[in-house]
Write an enzyme that holds these catalytic residues in place. Structure first.
Site, PDB file in Angstrom:
ATOM      1  N   SER A 126       6.138  -5.113   6.526  1.00 22.12           N
ATOM      2  CA  SER A 126       5.810  -4.242   5.313  1.00 22.12           C
ATOM      3  C   SER A 126       6.194  -2.849   5.435  1.00 22.12           C
ATOM      4  CB  SER A 126       4.277  -4.145   5.436  1.00 22.12           C
ATOM      5  OG  SER A 126       3.839  -5.594   5.305  1.00 22.12           O
ATOM      6  N   HIS A 177       2.509   1.325   6.452  1.00 23.48           N
ATOM      7  CA  HIS A 177       3.098   1.299   5.018  1.00 23.48           C
ATOM      8  C   HIS A 177       3.379   2.814   4.395  1.00 23.48           C
ATOM      9  CE1 HIS A 177       0.752  -2.819   4.003  1.00 23.48           C
ATOM     10  NE2 HIS A 177       1.522  -3.013   4.999  1.00 23.48           N
TER      11      HIS A 177
END
Length: 201
Positions: A126, A177
């Site tokens: 991610s 993230h």
């Protein structure tokens, strides 16, 4: 831009780096799940563990990028790379794209190591994926005249949805993230102002 019309063979030929990343993801996922393989050893040797990074196992800043345990997580990240990466591989070239992908993931994992407890464990691509959208954000901020309004709106919408997903989903590494996106944005800024992208501005 994000609509794929190539055949399977054309896609492999046009985007070899993306194809290699997807193949690595698949092989590692299978190695972590097939019953006749040493699954636990694969997972424990690749997963990000802050304490072990602090003990010198710095490869754990890289290997979690290619490790997924949950099928939904694996499919989401892999499909996202297949859909959203081709434009960037063409723009950056093979070496440039893999540098962006790895740099964003490593920045996210390094921030995870610095900011989260030593007992924290993590995995998944991610951070790299959000780095791609950080790079896209730099493109629409600094080269907005090169992209139709619809494309710019689509990128912003996906970024907003990504932020919402990060906030509402449990067990998400928000640090990876966020800093993956920051890393991708910084990579894009450097590319557009000091790198090869400067010549095409």
């Amino acid at each position: 831009m994000f609509v794929r019309t190539e055949s399977f063979r054309e896609y492999i030929r046009e985007y070899p780096v993306i194809t290699a990343i997807v193949c690595i993801n698949i092989l590692v996922y299978l190695a972590a799940h097939l019953p006749f393989l040493p699954n636990i050893k694969v997972i424990t040797s690749m997963i990000g563990i802050n304490f072990l990074v602090g003990q010198g196992e710095i490869w754990r800043l890289v290997t979690p990028i290619f490790l997924h345990i949950q099928l939904a997580h694996f499919l989401m990240n892999t499909v996202a790379v297949i859909i959203f990466s081709p434009f960037l591989e063409k723009l950056l070239g093979k070496v440039g794209f893999i540098n962006l992908y790895l740099f964003s993931g490593i920045v996210g994992n390094l921030a995870t190591f610095i900011l989260l407890p030593s007992s924290y464990t993590h995995l998944g691509a991610s951070g790299s994926f959000y780095g791609l959208f950080g790079f896209y954000l730099s493109l629409i901020l600094f080269r907005k005249n090169h992209f139709p309004k619809q494309i710019r709106q689509s990128i912003v919408l996906i970024l907003v949805l990504g932020v919402l997903f990060t906030v509402i989903q449990p067990n998400i590494n928000m640090i990876a993230h966020l800093f993956g996106a920051i890393g991708g944005f910084g990579f894009g800024y450097f590319f557009l102002h000091y790198g090869r992208g400067k010549r095409t501005s």
